[in-house]
Design an enzyme around this catalytic site. Structure first.
Site, PDB file in Angstrom:
ATOM      1  N   ASP A 103      43.181  27.440  48.363  1.00  0.00           N
ATOM      2  CA  ASP A 103      44.241  26.584  48.883  1.00  0.00           C
ATOM      3  C   ASP A 103      44.503  26.802  50.368  1.00  0.00           C
ATOM      4  O   ASP A 103      44.647  25.848  51.134  1.00  0.00           O
ATOM      5  CB  ASP A 103      45.545  26.827  48.108  1.00  0.00           C
ATOM      6  CG  ASP A 103      45.508  26.208  46.719  1.00  0.00           C
ATOM      7  OD1 ASP A 103      44.523  25.507  46.416  1.00  0.00           O
ATOM      8  OD2 ASP A 103      46.454  26.431  45.942  1.00  0.00           O
ATOM      9  N   ASP A 127      39.155  32.419  40.586  1.00  0.00           N
ATOM     10  CA  ASP A 127      40.340  32.237  39.743  1.00  0.00           C
ATOM     11  C   ASP A 127      40.419  30.869  39.074  1.00  0.00           C
ATOM     12  O   ASP A 127      41.200  30.686  38.139  1.00  0.00           O
ATOM     13  CB  ASP A 127      41.610  32.452  40.565  1.00  0.00           C
ATOM     14  CG  ASP A 127      41.846  33.908  40.915  1.00  0.00           C
ATOM     15  OD1 ASP A 127      41.136  34.771  40.359  1.00  0.00           O
ATOM     16  OD2 ASP A 127      42.722  34.187  41.750  1.00  0.00           O
ATOM     17  N   SER A 215      40.009  47.735  13.102  1.00  0.00           N
ATOM     18  CA  SER A 215      39.668  49.135  13.348  1.00  0.00           C
ATOM     19  C   SER A 215      39.834  49.475  14.825  1.00  0.00           C
ATOM     20  O   SER A 215      39.784  50.641  15.216  1.00  0.00           O
ATOM     21  CB  SER A 215      38.223  49.410  12.924  1.00  0.00           C
ATOM     22  OG  SER A 215      37.328  48.587  13.656  1.00  0.00           O
TER      23      SER A 215
END
EC number: 2.7.1.11
Length: 339
Positions: A103, A127, A215
């Protein structure tokens, strides 16, 4: 247009080199000279600019990071910094710029265009949080790298019957956490876009062990929520009694050779950016939507499809902020076999 430049800005992302290569080779095929700008806008202001040719980019397609290097340079947000950068571009006779980044990089491209230097933005960030595109350059590789690491953590978690909180990058978006979490079979995924209850997190861990259904237990955490160590501490405060470990995959996710998809996406976008500059078009960002290239105005109104708008006091705002796919969060819950 006879001369253009290309730069990478902000955080590095696998595939940036593929985009630079495509810009150079496409421009050369169109009879356009290409210059590289080292260290993003900082290099532009300082005149760290050099000629690029086919030989300089012949061996960078498979390399991670950015061979042009990158830097964050907030001074370019100020008029003085912009004018200094433009002065350097004029020295080299550069008429247009391809900007690869996020941006903040787009904001710089917008300012260059306003000053008469057409600039085209390409979405480069792991991202996947840039508006105007379904996928960013580097996201696919980051997910693959995170998934590989999570697979290995699954191995050791199973071997010792442990619970792991694994932090992955994603300051404002949970895309990496969601995609890598699903791909690796995580039990819980925590992202910034969705509220969570630490007591519910602990309950699911406890009941998974007590029921015999589990587990071991893996929790994938986007960094925008908090760090893994802090999250693990909150789990203990909420009553977790499992053998708990916290780990942060960190910058490992940013590195490495880009996947085939990132290479193709970057090459496609880079070549298209040259086509736009050749037509004198600037102030736009290239993205991909439904597997087709799209262009969006960087600045304007939401109705115009622009990515950003200016408030009355001159503040830049995002018109349609990116949000991770929360249907994927629901998908993971349905697959985790937890009540």
């Amino acid at each position: 247009m006879k001369r253009i430049a290309v730069l990478t800005s902000g955080g590095d992302a696998p595939g940036m080199n593929a985009a630079v290569r495509a810009v150079v080779l496409k421009a050369i095929s169109e009879g356009i000279e290409v210059f590289g700008i080292n260290r993003g806008y900082a290099g532009m202001v300082e005149g760290d600019i050099f000629k690029l040719d086919a030989k300089r980019v012949e061996n960078i397609l498979s390399r991670g990071g950015t061979f042009l290097q990158s830097a964050r340079y907030p001074e370019f947000a100020q008029l003085e910094g912009q004018l200094k950068g433009i002065e350097q571009l004029k020295k080299y006779g550069i008429e247009g710029v391809v900007v690869i980044g996020g941006d903040g990089s787009y904001h710089g491209a917008m300012r260059l265009t306003e000053h008469g230097f057409p600039a085209v933005g390409l979405p480069g960030t792991i991202d996947n949080d840039i508006v105007g595109t379904d996928y960013t350059i580097g996201f696919d590789t980051a997910v693959a790298t995170a998934t590989e690491a999570l697979d290995k953590i699954q191995d050791t978690a199973f071997s010792h019957g442990r619970t792991f909180v694994v932090e992955v990058m994603g300051r404002n978006a949970g895309d990496i956490a969601l995609w890598a979490g699903i791909a690796s079979g995580a039990d819980q995924i925590i992202v910034p876009e969705e509220e969570y209850d630490i007591n519910e997190v602990v309950r699911k861990v406890k009941e998974g062990y007590e029921s015999g259904e589990k587990s071991h237990h893996i929790i994938v955490l986007a960094e925008g929520v908090m760090g893994a160590e802090e999250f693990a501490a909150k789990m203990k405060e909420a009553g977790d009694t499992s053998d708990l470990r916290a780990t942060n995959l960190g910058h490992v996710i940013r590195g490495g050779s880009p996947t085939a998809r990132d290479r193709v996406l970057a090459s496609w976008m880079g070549a298209h950016a040259v086509d736009l500059l050749k037509e004198g078009i600037g102030g736009v960002a290239v993205g991909i939507h439904n597997e087709q290239l799209v262009e969006s105005p960087i600045l304007g109104t939401a109705e115009e499809g622009a990515l950003f708008s200016l408030t009355e006091d001159g503040k830049i705002i995002v018109n349609n902020p990116h949000k991770a796919r929360l249907d994927f969060a629901e998908l993971n819950r349905s697959l985790a076999n937890l009540k």
